[in-house]
Design an enzyme around this catalytic site. Structure first.
Site, PDB file in Angstrom:
ATOM      1  N   GLU A  75       0.650  -1.171  -0.118  1.00 10.63           N
ATOM      2  CA  GLU A  75       0.058   0.046   0.009  1.00 10.63           C
ATOM      3  C   GLU A  75       0.766   1.251   0.140  1.00 10.63           C
ATOM      4  O   GLU A  75       0.595   2.251  -0.686  1.00 10.63           O
ATOM      5  CB  GLU A  75      -1.000  -0.002   1.200  1.00 10.63           C
ATOM      6  N   HIS A 137     -11.571   5.365  -8.233  1.00  7.35           N
ATOM      7  CA  HIS A 137     -10.159   5.491  -8.174  1.00  7.35           C
ATOM      8  C   HIS A 137      -9.380   4.863  -9.367  1.00  7.35           C
ATOM      9  O   HIS A 137      -8.588   5.521 -10.055  1.00  7.35           O
ATOM     10  CB  HIS A 137      -9.416   4.826  -7.002  1.00  7.35           C
TER      11      HIS A 137
END
Length: 342
Positions: A75, A137
């Site tokens: 991430e 996104h």
């Protein structure tokens, strides 16, 4: 910085945007979208907690989100590279405004897009992977890459086509239609992934269950009931089947439309190159999609499916720009030819 160096900067920024898309797909497919439960840091730190003291503090701050270092690093790597991309797009705007001859509209639109994309990245975490945000996104990342590619193409110098080369209004309209179809199919793919429906059907060509009798249009409701988390999906089996089958039908429609478009483009010698590239990418995407089903979504193939989707979108951007230029050449031959030859 001269025009050639500026175009190189645009090309490097564009290449980085593709890396961000690939990293985003890898992050999502490894279930690392919530690898850090906060934003923009990770468990309250600028990076992934390393020392025992930091990890103990992270456990205190987020007792319901145990640290998994591998997912957290996935991430954070995505965030670092995405942040670098944002800074490079900001630099593009600064360089554009320092030279009156450089385009200003596209860099400004890119900056607005990447700022909104950062907000979507934050909401992806703070709203616990809400599907509409996850899909948005993904579309934001594809939009960023497309705008950078378009800017790079527009900065290029192109020799004037032969005076006999023209593009009809019908071809221009159909090329735009093909672009919209691809965007719609990408959105369907994003919705399939965001709702964890990618492996719900394991047979070809559509699904092993009787999806017609249980087709549920509520599966496409963008605003879903509030849940503590949307990770691993909240829709029932039939809703996921509906999404998956619709994505497959969309793939068939997309293939038919692009094949028809390629036939029309092939009639113009000047357009055969972009038509050929579009078809090669389309065939690759079909093969990757089938492999995802047959092999139960291998990680490398699934990431490649995402990257090839953006390449297919970029090929349609190139087609539309080329057809638009030829259409303009037909309307204003002297003005456009002199501009393209300059």
């Amino acid at each position: 910085m001269n025009q050639d160096n500026y175009r190189i900067w645009v090309a490097v920024t564009f290449a980085l945007s593709l890396c961000v898309i690939a990293l985003g797909a890898y992050t999502r497919l490894t279930e690392a979208g919530l690898g850090c439960p906060d934003w923009p840091g990770c468990y309250g730190f600028a990076g992934v907690p390393k020392s025992e003291t930091q990890q103990a503090l992270a456990a205190t701050r987020f007792p319901d989100a145990p640290l998994e270092a591998d997912k957290a690093w996935n991430e954070m790597l995505h965030r670092y590279v995405a942040g670098t991309l944002g800074l490079m797009i900001l630099a593009l705007n600064v360089m554009a405004w320092r030279r009156p001859s450089r385009p200003k509209g596209l860099p400004a639109l890119l900056l607005a897009t990447v700022i909104f994309q950062a907000l979507l990245g934050m909401w992806t975490v703070t709203m616990d992977l809400m599907p509409v945000v996850v899909m948005g996104h993904l579309l934001g990342g594809f939009t960023t890459a497309s705008l950078l590619f378009l800017l790079w193409l527009r900065l290029g110098t192109t020799s004037s086509p032969p005076s006999s080369v023209r593009a009809s209004s019908g071809l221009q309209a159909f090329a735009l239609f093909g672009l919209l179809v691809v965007i719609g199919q990408i959105a369907l793919g994003g919705w399939t992934a965001a709702n964890y429906a990618a492996v719900v059907c394991t047979q070809l060509p559509l699904c092993e269950v009787d999806w017609r009798q249980s087709f549920d249009t509520s599966a496409f409701g963008l605003i879903q009931p509030e849940h503590e988390t949307y990770q691993y999906g909240v829709l029932d089996y039939q809703q996921r089947v509906t999404i998956h089958v619709t994505h497959r039908i969309g793939a068939m429609v997309t293939a038919f439309v692009l094949l028809s478009l390629a036939c029309l483009l092939w009639q113009q010698r000047a357009l055969r190159g972009v038509a050929g590239v579009m078809m090669v990418v389309l065939v690759g995407q079909i093969v990757l999609g089938i492999t995802n089903v047959v092999a139960s979504l291998p990680l490398s193939v699934a990431v490649a499916h995402n990257v090839t989707a953006v390449l297919l979108l970029l090929s349609l951007v190139a087609v539309n720009l080329q057809v638009h230029r030829m259409r303009q050449l037909g309307r204003y031959p002297n003005r456009i030819a002199s501009r393209m030859g300059s």
